[in-house]
Enzyme design. Structure first.
Site, PDB file in Angstrom:
ATOM      1  N   ILE A 102      -8.708   9.510   7.802  1.00  0.00           N
ATOM      2  CA  ILE A 102      -9.977  10.211   7.610  1.00  0.00           C
ATOM      3  C   ILE A 102     -11.109   9.222   7.905  1.00  0.00           C
ATOM      4  O   ILE A 102     -11.127   8.123   7.350  1.00  0.00           O
ATOM      5  CB  ILE A 102     -10.120  10.709   6.139  1.00  0.00           C
ATOM      6  N   TYR A 105       0.832  -1.208   0.000  1.00  0.00           N
ATOM      7  CA  TYR A 105       0.000   0.000   0.000  1.00  0.00           C
ATOM      8  C   TYR A 105       0.864   1.255   0.000  1.00  0.00           C
ATOM      9  O   TYR A 105       0.666   2.160  -0.811  1.00  0.00           O
ATOM     10  CB  TYR A 105      -0.926  -0.017   1.214  1.00  0.00           C
TER      11      TYR A 105
END
Ligand code: NAD
Length: 256
Positions: A193, A160
């Site tokens: 987030i 990632y």
């Protein structure tokens, strides 16, 4: 000054718009006046989102899209151009996480993550960029990277973080290549987030420990990304290209 952020007359395509940040970005671009093609694999979710955008006075088109499939990208971009007009804004948001470490991760996981997050962003930019250049559109490409693409993070995010670091270089290289075509390419690098998917983790004891390291003192909300999105999507970005806007409450300044 409001015309700097006015997207009336613009056409956007957002990838990975069936949930989380992508769905939110589509709504914000529509509120600012853009017509928005919402792309992902789960079409029924896209239809619900397009209806919501229409109920709020905007215009959105659901387009089936798999960013790992070049044929699907060509078809989705063509559908958006035919139904909505020439695309002027691309938000490369589609992405998948990975939890693998160097000596444990299977090859498939590396391939899936890099193919979706990095190669998918390039394939989208290639196709949309071809249309923008052919129609001499003053375009904007916004790549959604991550704070761990900008700073090396902890364990278990190998593929990632590499995919997101790759997006930073992709942003810079494409910015150089496309600057003389009137296309500005920038990235947003969010920290943590709140979205539906990470809600449980961010509220867990482990998540709360990370929260204490965020200098601003909390995790981000989707709305915390709106200012950067509108800045990079519209006329205000006319002299901004190759930038990476980190939105993480200062987390990357402390230990990740
Ligand atoms: P999410 O899982 O809700 O959104 C990812 C979207 O991408 C989903 O709609 C998924 O269906 C779509 N997608 C995955 N593979 C696809 C493919 N092959 N073709 C088309 N669509 C595909 O997660 P999110 O938190 O909303 O993340 C959105 C983006 O923001 C991702 O790129 C993610 O890496 C990045 N990001 C999120 C955070 C965060 O804290 N939420 C932080 C940094 C970066």
């Amino acid at each position: 000054m409001t015309e700097l952020f006015d997207l009336k007359g613009q056409v956007a395509i957002v990838t990975g718009a069936s949930s989380g940040l992508g769905a939110h970005f589509a709504e914000v671009l529509a509120q600012a006046g853009a017509k928005v093609a919402v792309g992902a694999r789960r079409v029924e979710r896209l239809t619900t989102l397009a209806d919501k955008i229409a109920d709020n006075g905007g215009e959105a088109l659901p387009v089936e899209l798999d960013v790992t499939d070049a044929g699907s990208i060509v078809a989705a971009v063509q559908a958006a151009e035919t139904e909505l007009g020439h695309i002027s804004i691309l938000v490369n948001n589609a992405g998948i996480p990975s939890a693998g470490r160097t000596i444990e991760m299977e090859e498939d996981e590396w391939d899936n993550v890099l193919d979706t997050n990095l190669k998918g962003a390039w394939l989208m930019a290639r196709e949309v960029g071809r249309h923008m250049v052919a129609h001499e559109t003053a375009g904007r490409i916004i790549n959604i990277s991550s704070v761990i693409g900008v700073r090396t993070a902890a364990k278990r995010v190998l593929a990632y973080s590499i995919s997101k670091a790759g997006m930073v270089n992709l942003t810079e290289t494409m910015a150089l290549e496309l600057a003389d075509k009137g296309i500005c390419v920038n990235a947003i690098a969010p920290g943590y987030i709140h979205t539906e998917l990470n809600h449980d983790f961010l509220n867990s004891p482990a998540g709360q420990r990370i929260a204490t390291r965020v200098p601003i003192g909390r995790f981000g909300e989707t709305a915390d990304l709106d200012g950067a999105l509108l800045l990079l999507a519209g006329p205000a970005a006319r002299y901004i290209t190759g930038s990476v806007v980190t939105i993480d409450g200062g987390l990357s300044l402390s230990a990740l």
